[in-house]
Design a protein around this motif. Structure first.
Motif, mmCIF file in Angstrom:
data_model
loop_
_atom_site.group_PDB
_atom_site.id
_atom_site.type_symbol
_atom_site.label_atom_id
_atom_site.label_comp_id
_atom_site.label_asym_id
_atom_site.label_seq_id
_atom_site.Cartn_x
_atom_site.Cartn_y
_atom_site.Cartn_z
ATOM 1 N N HIS A 195 1.819 2.224 15.416
ATOM 2 C CA HIS A 195 2.786 3.135 14.901
ATOM 3 C C HIS A 195 2.754 2.968 13.504
ATOM 4 O O HIS A 195 2.671 3.761 12.375
ATOM 5 N N ASP A 196 3.024 1.393 12.858
ATOM 6 C CA ASP A 196 3.253 1.020 11.537
ATOM 7 C C ASP A 196 1.998 1.022 10.872
ATOM 8 O O ASP A 196 1.094 0.229 11.314
ATOM 9 N N LEU A 197 1.678 1.711 10.024
ATOM 10 C CA LEU A 197 0.373 2.068 9.224
ATOM 11 C C LEU A 197 0.000 0.477 8.411
ATOM 12 O O LEU A 197 -1.014 0.222 8.291
ATOM 13 N N THR A 198 1.017 0.213 7.713
ATOM 14 C CA THR A 198 1.191 -1.108 7.017
ATOM 15 C C THR A 198 0.668 -2.161 7.852
ATOM 16 O O THR A 198 -0.050 -3.027 7.432
ATOM 17 N N ALA A 201 -2.619 -1.954 8.899
ATOM 18 C CA ALA A 201 -3.793 -2.363 8.057
ATOM 19 C C ALA A 201 -3.724 -3.931 7.576
ATOM 20 O O ALA A 201 -4.846 -4.390 7.343
ATOM 21 N N GLN A 202 -2.554 -4.651 7.915
ATOM 22 C CA GLN A 202 -2.710 -5.811 7.699
ATOM 23 C C GLN A 202 -3.601 -6.828 8.857
ATOM 24 O O GLN A 202 -3.948 -7.894 8.408
ATOM 25 N N PHE A 203 -3.941 -6.118 9.665
ATOM 26 C CA PHE A 203 -4.291 -6.811 11.014
ATOM 27 C C PHE A 203 -5.850 -6.512 11.354
ATOM 28 O O PHE A 203 -6.708 -7.080 11.882
ATOM 29 N N ALA A 204 -5.646 -5.009 11.308
ATOM 30 C CA ALA A 204 -7.227 -4.608 11.879
ATOM 31 C C ALA A 204 -8.300 -4.669 10.528
ATOM 32 O O ALA A 204 -8.161 -4.266 9.397
ATOM 33 N N GLU A 205 -9.593 -4.855 11.223
ATOM 34 C CA GLU A 205 -10.629 -5.070 10.351
ATOM 35 C C GLU A 205 -10.938 -3.244 9.943
ATOM 36 O O GLU A 205 -11.328 -3.230 8.660
ATOM 37 N N LEU A 225 -6.582 4.864 4.475
ATOM 38 C CA LEU A 225 -5.335 4.647 4.212
ATOM 39 C C LEU A 225 -4.798 5.308 2.892
ATOM 40 O O LEU A 225 -4.385 4.254 2.012
ATOM 41 N N THR A 226 -5.072 6.303 2.450
ATOM 42 C CA THR A 226 -5.147 6.875 1.067
ATOM 43 C C THR A 226 -3.856 7.731 1.252
ATOM 44 O O THR A 226 -3.219 8.275 2.243
ATOM 45 N N GLY A 246 -4.013 -6.387 2.594
ATOM 46 C CA GLY A 246 -4.509 -4.747 2.759
ATOM 47 C C GLY A 246 -3.403 -3.990 2.217
ATOM 48 O O GLY A 246 -2.391 -4.254 1.397
ATOM 49 N N PRO A 247 -3.428 -2.564 2.516
ATOM 50 C CA PRO A 247 -2.809 -1.665 1.997
ATOM 51 C C PRO A 247 -1.076 -1.826 2.454
ATOM 52 O O PRO A 247 -1.174 -1.990 3.640
ATOM 53 N N VAL A 248 -0.194 -1.571 1.508
ATOM 54 C CA VAL A 248 0.941 -1.314 2.060
ATOM 55 C C VAL A 248 1.609 0.017 1.477
ATOM 56 O O VAL A 248 1.524 0.359 0.361
#
Length: 262
Positions: A195-198, A201-205, A225-226, A246-248
């Protein structure tokens, strides 16, 4: 290791997942994201054989029939979002259920089963709870027990549906970092909805975005994630910062005029 080809799922006469295709290679991590009701959990339940589907789901190049539950359990492990737990069962016995696919229906646990379970409990900081019953654990401790049961299956593919929902920040990080370590050490392939997009982004390639049951975007987190993507598919205004991992994403609050006159 996991291939989805034109996968669709209908529930109650309604298409919940529609023609989704994706691949997760050996040692790769694919994150599945999307707004509530996008079809993430339905897709995951189809992958692990809990829902009928159209299209093709291949694990290690093979499709499994509905009757091949034990063989499928050796190919894919599953961490559900809302597990049903037997309150009176102790943690060790519950975790050992994940080893059942490795021996006959009447076979007892072996020394290897106990060793694997012990190692996983240690890594998930559950060793001190080994003899406690599940009903005495907190929600976060129970969720780690569910992950432990999945990991002892030693399946080459791990599928997780919102695995950090009931975890505090520290244990959520523990679960995801352990999963990532196993991915790098043993080539574990991971598909995980978050659910948490940040965090995703930190873990998924790579990320795939589901919207109304369809895969509308797939790519690297920084590509997917734009600000415009989040506004279009999640209905949110955010600021996107690019950190080393990654993106935050940070909510961008609007500042309406207070209408003060002099």
């Amino acid at each position: 290791m996991l291939e989805l080809e034109d996968v669709s799922v209908s529930l109650g006469g309604r298409d919940v997942v529609s023609h989704v295709s994706a691949r997760v290679g050996r040692g790769a991590w694919l994150g599945v994201v999307g707004p509530n009701g996008a079809g993430k959990s339905t897709l995951i339940r189809a992958i692990v054989g809990l829902l009928r589907h159209e299209g093709h789901i291949r694990l290690g190049g093979r499709e499994y029939r509905a009757t091949e539950r034990r063989a499928r359990a050796r190919a894919v492990a599953y961490v559900p979002q809302r597990p049903v737990l037997p309150a009176s069962m102790n943690v060790t016995d519950y975790v050992l259920l994940g080893r059942s696919a490795h021996h006959s229906y009447l076979g007892a646990e072996t020394a290897e089963d106990l060793s694997v379970a012990g190692q996983v409990l240690e890594r998930l900081e559950l060793a001190s709870f080994a003899r406690k019953v599940l009903g005495e654990l907190s929600g976060g401790e129970q969720q780690r027990a569910v992950l432990a049961r999945a990991l002892v299956q030693e399946a080459p593919v791990l599928v997780m549906d919102e695995p950090t929902t009931s975890l505090d920040l520290g244990h959520a990080q523990l679960v995801l970092e352990l999963t990532d370590q196993l991915r790098q050490e043993s080539g574990l392939s991971v598909l995980c909805s978050l659910h948490d997009l940040t965090v995703a982004a930190q873990f998924a390639e790579n990320l795939v975005v589901l919207s109304q049951g369809s895969a509308v975007l797939e790519g690297k987190p920084a590509e997917v994630l734009t600000k415009s993507t989040i506004r279009r598919y999640f209905g949110a205004n955010v600021d996107v910062y690019h950190g080393p991992a990654g993106p935050v994403l940070s909510p961008a609050r609007s500042r309406p005029s207070l209408g003060v006159t002099r």
